[in-house]
Scaffold this motif. Sequence first.
Motif, mmCIF file in Angstrom:
data_model
loop_
_atom_site.group_PDB
_atom_site.id
_atom_site.type_symbol
_atom_site.label_atom_id
_atom_site.label_comp_id
_atom_site.label_asym_id
_atom_site.label_seq_id
_atom_site.Cartn_x
_atom_site.Cartn_y
_atom_site.Cartn_z
ATOM 1 N N GLU A 42 0.822 -1.207 0.000
ATOM 2 C CA GLU A 42 0.000 0.000 0.000
ATOM 3 C C GLU A 42 0.860 1.261 0.000
ATOM 4 N N THR A 43 0.195 2.398 -0.182
ATOM 5 C CA THR A 43 0.806 3.699 0.046
ATOM 6 C C THR A 43 0.024 4.377 1.165
ATOM 7 N N LEU A 44 0.677 4.546 2.313
ATOM 8 C CA LEU A 44 0.057 5.229 3.446
ATOM 9 C C LEU A 44 0.492 6.684 3.419
ATOM 10 N N GLY A 45 -0.442 7.588 3.185
ATOM 11 C CA GLY A 45 -0.145 9.010 3.188
ATOM 12 C C GLY A 45 -0.272 9.591 4.582
ATOM 13 N N ILE A 46 0.664 10.469 4.948
ATOM 14 C CA ILE A 46 0.600 11.175 6.230
ATOM 15 C C ILE A 46 0.572 12.673 5.917
ATOM 16 N N VAL A 47 -0.497 13.358 6.363
ATOM 17 C CA VAL A 47 -0.655 14.778 6.058
ATOM 18 C C VAL A 47 -0.804 15.579 7.350
ATOM 19 N N GLY A 48 -0.595 16.880 7.218
ATOM 20 C CA GLY A 48 -0.740 17.785 8.349
ATOM 21 C C GLY A 48 0.041 19.059 8.085
ATOM 22 N N GLU A 49 -0.187 20.056 8.927
ATOM 23 C CA GLU A 49 0.509 21.326 8.778
ATOM 24 C C GLU A 49 2.000 21.166 9.059
ATOM 25 N N HIS A 220 -3.846 11.649 -4.599
ATOM 26 C CA HIS A 220 -3.483 11.083 -5.896
ATOM 27 C C HIS A 220 -2.686 9.791 -5.745
ATOM 28 N N VAL A 221 -1.851 9.708 -4.705
ATOM 29 C CA VAL A 221 -0.932 8.572 -4.605
ATOM 30 C C VAL A 221 -1.304 7.562 -3.514
ATOM 31 N N SER A 222 -2.187 7.912 -2.584
ATOM 32 C CA SER A 222 -2.345 7.109 -1.370
ATOM 33 C C SER A 222 -3.488 6.107 -1.421
ATOM 34 N N THR A 223 -3.261 4.990 -0.747
ATOM 35 C CA THR A 223 -4.303 4.002 -0.507
ATOM 36 C C THR A 223 -5.076 4.372 0.753
ATOM 37 N N ARG A 224 -4.327 4.674 1.808
ATOM 38 C CA ARG A 224 -4.914 5.155 3.062
ATOM 39 C C ARG A 224 -4.219 6.454 3.444
ATOM 40 N N VAL A 225 -4.891 7.236 4.310
ATOM 41 C CA VAL A 225 -4.349 8.535 4.721
ATOM 42 C C VAL A 225 -4.471 8.688 6.232
ATOM 43 N N GLY A 226 -3.387 9.157 6.852
ATOM 44 C CA GLY A 226 -3.408 9.511 8.261
ATOM 45 C C GLY A 226 -3.221 11.009 8.400
ATOM 46 N N VAL A 227 -3.958 11.632 9.308
ATOM 47 C CA VAL A 227 -3.896 13.079 9.522
ATOM 48 C C VAL A 227 -3.273 13.347 10.888
ATOM 49 N N GLY A 237 -7.760 6.544 7.690
ATOM 50 C CA GLY A 237 -8.766 5.807 6.931
ATOM 51 C C GLY A 237 -8.388 5.678 5.476
ATOM 52 N N ASP A 238 -9.180 4.904 4.727
ATOM 53 C CA ASP A 238 -8.900 4.790 3.303
ATOM 54 C C ASP A 238 -9.128 6.141 2.638
ATOM 55 N N ALA A 239 -8.337 6.401 1.607
ATOM 56 C CA ALA A 239 -8.240 7.747 1.047
ATOM 57 C C ALA A 239 -9.584 8.292 0.576
ATOM 58 N N ASP A 240 -10.326 7.515 -0.175
ATOM 59 C CA ASP A 240 -11.568 8.029 -0.765
ATOM 60 C C ASP A 240 -12.593 8.407 0.306
ATOM 61 N N SER A 241 -12.807 7.525 1.279
ATOM 62 C CA SER A 241 -13.819 7.821 2.293
ATOM 63 C C SER A 241 -13.382 8.968 3.202
#
Length: 324
Positions: A42-49, A220-227, A237-241
């Motif tokens: 998978e690609t786990l995205g991590i986002v935040g300020e 664009h690149v992630s399967t799941r995303v963490g904030v 959670g999963d990126a789309d939802s």
Amino acid sequence: MSEVILSATDIVKSFSIKSKKIGKREQVQAVSGVSLDVFRGETLGIVGESGCGKSTLARCLVQLLAATSGSVSFNGTVITGLPRRKLRKHRREMQLIFQDPFASLNPRKRVGDIVAEPLRIHGFGDNEKINARVRELFSLVGLDVNGLQRYPHEFSGGQRQRIGIARALALNPQLVVADEPVSALDVSVQAQVLNLLKDLQEKLALTYIFISHDLGVVRHVSTRVGVMYLGELVELGDADSLYDQPLHPYTEALLSVAPELDDGTQSTRKRIVLSGDVPDPSHKPTGCTFHPRCPYATEKCASEKPAFVAISPSRSVACHYPRA
């Protein structure tokens, strides 16, 4: 994606800084009790300020920084606290792509030697075998092998980042942590590098942890995303939802100001402007760290810290009053 390749449990990373009181020092928690699993492929995205602890967390996961507390398991083996010699064999399997392609390459070395360095350190083979591998890597990332004897300053920003990617892939890792790999590049080059990373993932069966403050890139690149907010993981959670229906008020606010593609339809997302500034990480608020800026906060939020709990099999959030 059911096989866990990396698991982090209650990761805390503190730094000692000078206090405003003369002669005193205080602890700042850059990462505060983060737990997550990364699934193979998978690609786990991590986002935040900026300053929320994303890069510090990444370095703790691959053991470039030692966590103050907590544990990291890779392929079922606990790697936190391992002696350097035992950790060495796991380093082949975990690599990092750095944010700044201008600072992450040694300006005094030819790029061929930069890519060959991890191969020499880990005893990949003789010079002939190493040189063949370097040429293979250059071709893999779309670079001309005739440039192996050139220095980093002779390449563009996008080409330098490709060199950094080639170096990260030299030892055939299973897990690659990409720490804001396109933020220092021109917009016209970002898409090329992102597409390259996706192609390499399919070709080499890679697992990515992708760190960015750019919500559009992460989707664009992630399967799941963490904030992350103020060193804590507040939603996963999963990126789309997650993008379609954010649960945490902070995620909702981030997405409300993110640029959207103009597809001819009117956006239903209302812009949310948060009050105040991000609190001082050395003096975090009590209860929920987001409550001073949250438009839905109650007295409970100010006094009681919310647990990070699963709302559904694919969604987790740390909030007393999830939005959905």
